[in-house]
Design a protein around this motif. Sequence first.
Motif, PDB file in Angstrom:
ATOM      1  N   ASP A 164      -2.641 -12.742   5.642  1.00 36.19           N
ATOM      2  CA  ASP A 164      -2.507 -11.856   4.410  1.00 36.19           C
ATOM      3  C   ASP A 164      -1.813 -10.711   4.954  1.00 36.19           C
ATOM      4  O   ASP A 164      -1.285  -9.825   3.681  1.00 36.19           O
ATOM      5  CB  ASP A 164      -3.734 -11.548   3.786  1.00 36.19           C
ATOM      6  CG  ASP A 164      -4.445 -12.732   3.161  1.00 36.19           C
ATOM      7  OD1 ASP A 164      -3.795 -13.830   2.838  1.00 36.19           O
ATOM      8  OD2 ASP A 164      -5.643 -12.990   3.306  1.00 36.19           O
ATOM      9  N   LEU A 165      -1.420 -10.482   5.908  1.00 39.15           N
ATOM     10  CA  LEU A 165      -0.786  -9.025   6.190  1.00 39.15           C
ATOM     11  C   LEU A 165       0.348  -9.526   6.888  1.00 39.15           C
ATOM     12  O   LEU A 165       0.650 -10.243   7.820  1.00 39.15           O
ATOM     13  CB  LEU A 165      -1.723  -8.238   7.368  1.00 39.15           C
ATOM     14  CG  LEU A 165      -2.973  -8.075   7.121  1.00 39.15           C
ATOM     15  CD1 LEU A 165      -3.669  -7.459   8.210  1.00 39.15           C
ATOM     16  CD2 LEU A 165      -2.891  -7.006   5.931  1.00 39.15           C
ATOM     17  N   PRO A 166       1.585  -8.900   6.082  1.00 37.26           N
ATOM     18  CA  PRO A 166       3.056  -8.982   6.644  1.00 37.26           C
ATOM     19  C   PRO A 166       3.203  -8.303   7.786  1.00 37.26           C
ATOM     20  O   PRO A 166       2.536  -7.338   8.291  1.00 37.26           O
ATOM     21  CB  PRO A 166       3.678  -8.530   5.400  1.00 37.26           C
ATOM     22  CG  PRO A 166       3.122  -7.494   4.758  1.00 37.26           C
ATOM     23  CD  PRO A 166       1.597  -7.851   4.998  1.00 37.26           C
ATOM     24  N   SER A 167       4.154  -8.834   8.504  1.00 36.17           N
ATOM     25  CA  SER A 167       4.689  -8.187   9.702  1.00 36.17           C
ATOM     26  C   SER A 167       5.245  -6.809   9.346  1.00 36.17           C
ATOM     27  O   SER A 167       5.888  -6.492   8.466  1.00 36.17           O
ATOM     28  CB  SER A 167       6.010  -8.713  10.347  1.00 36.17           C
ATOM     29  OG  SER A 167       5.159  -9.880  11.014  1.00 36.17           O
ATOM     30  N   THR A 168       5.058  -5.742  10.255  1.00 37.56           N
ATOM     31  CA  THR A 168       5.627  -4.398   9.817  1.00 37.56           C
ATOM     32  C   THR A 168       6.483  -3.971  11.278  1.00 37.56           C
ATOM     33  O   THR A 168       5.583  -3.625  12.105  1.00 37.56           O
ATOM     34  CB  THR A 168       4.478  -3.332   9.622  1.00 37.56           C
ATOM     35  OG1 THR A 168       3.610  -4.098   8.545  1.00 37.56           O
ATOM     36  CG2 THR A 168       4.988  -1.948   9.243  1.00 37.56           C
ATOM     37  N   PRO A 169       7.860  -3.979  10.940  1.00 36.25           N
ATOM     38  CA  PRO A 169       8.565  -3.201  12.157  1.00 36.25           C
ATOM     39  C   PRO A 169       8.193  -1.885  12.208  1.00 36.25           C
ATOM     40  O   PRO A 169       8.188  -1.164  11.102  1.00 36.25           O
ATOM     41  CB  PRO A 169       9.887  -3.664  11.567  1.00 36.25           C
ATOM     42  CG  PRO A 169       9.811  -3.802  10.396  1.00 36.25           C
ATOM     43  CD  PRO A 169       8.451  -4.172   9.777  1.00 36.25           C
ATOM     44  N   LEU A 170       8.075  -1.338  13.547  1.00 35.03           N
ATOM     45  CA  LEU A 170       8.259   0.277  13.579  1.00 35.03           C
ATOM     46  C   LEU A 170       9.192   0.554  14.501  1.00 35.03           C
ATOM     47  O   LEU A 170       9.853  -0.237  15.465  1.00 35.03           O
ATOM     48  CB  LEU A 170       6.667   0.230  14.602  1.00 35.03           C
ATOM     49  CG  LEU A 170       5.268  -0.455  14.061  1.00 35.03           C
ATOM     50  CD1 LEU A 170       4.227  -0.196  15.089  1.00 35.03           C
ATOM     51  CD2 LEU A 170       5.178   0.545  12.818  1.00 35.03           C
ATOM     52  N   ARG A 171       9.510   1.942  14.113  1.00 38.10           N
ATOM     53  CA  ARG A 171      10.646   2.410  14.729  1.00 38.10           C
ATOM     54  C   ARG A 171      10.017   3.778  15.478  1.00 38.10           C
ATOM     55  O   ARG A 171       9.188   4.271  15.094  1.00 38.10           O
ATOM     56  CB  ARG A 171      11.764   2.881  13.773  1.00 38.10           C
ATOM     57  CG  ARG A 171      12.507   1.729  13.228  1.00 38.10           C
ATOM     58  CD  ARG A 171      13.440   2.190  12.126  1.00 38.10           C
ATOM     59  NE  ARG A 171      12.754   2.219  11.123  1.00 38.10           N
ATOM     60  CZ  ARG A 171      13.327   2.710   9.794  1.00 38.10           C
ATOM     61  NH1 ARG A 171      14.270   3.584   9.788  1.00 38.10           N
ATOM     62  NH2 ARG A 171      12.439   2.557   8.835  1.00 38.10           N
ATOM     63  N   ALA A 172      10.704   3.878  16.541  1.00 40.08           N
ATOM     64  CA  ALA A 172      10.092   5.275  17.542  1.00 40.08           C
ATOM     65  C   ALA A 172      10.620   6.490  16.690  1.00 40.08           C
ATOM     66  O   ALA A 172      11.683   6.661  16.167  1.00 40.08           O
ATOM     67  CB  ALA A 172      10.790   5.144  18.943  1.00 40.08           C
TER      68      ALA A 172
END
Length: 123
Positions: A115-123
Amino acid sequence: RSGLEAARYARELQLVLRRCGASDAALEDGNFRVDVNVSVARSGDAAPRERVEVKNLNSLKAIRLACDFEAKRQAAAWDAGDGVDRETRRWDGAATVVMRAKGGAEAYRFSPEPDLPSTPLRA
């Protein structure tokens, strides 16, 4: 990479959680805790060395001190030829203390949360 950097990251996360109304993120009240994974490597190492998890850090100062202590502990162990075991540790205010050893990858079967979408993180 340092304990100070980890504490600053936790502070930024705390501010984000507060700004978006997801949490009070009050470390002192127990509604925000930080677990850190620490590993040390020498420049030129082909692969990451074993990591150690330090659990339930409850202040920015504890994050900073625990990360710095654990990095120094691991560096001394590697320098002495002892290596580092994959384990979970806790911070007692002066040192990290073993809580339990970690098993191999089979003991930590990762199952993504559907139920949780992937979340891209940026530095």
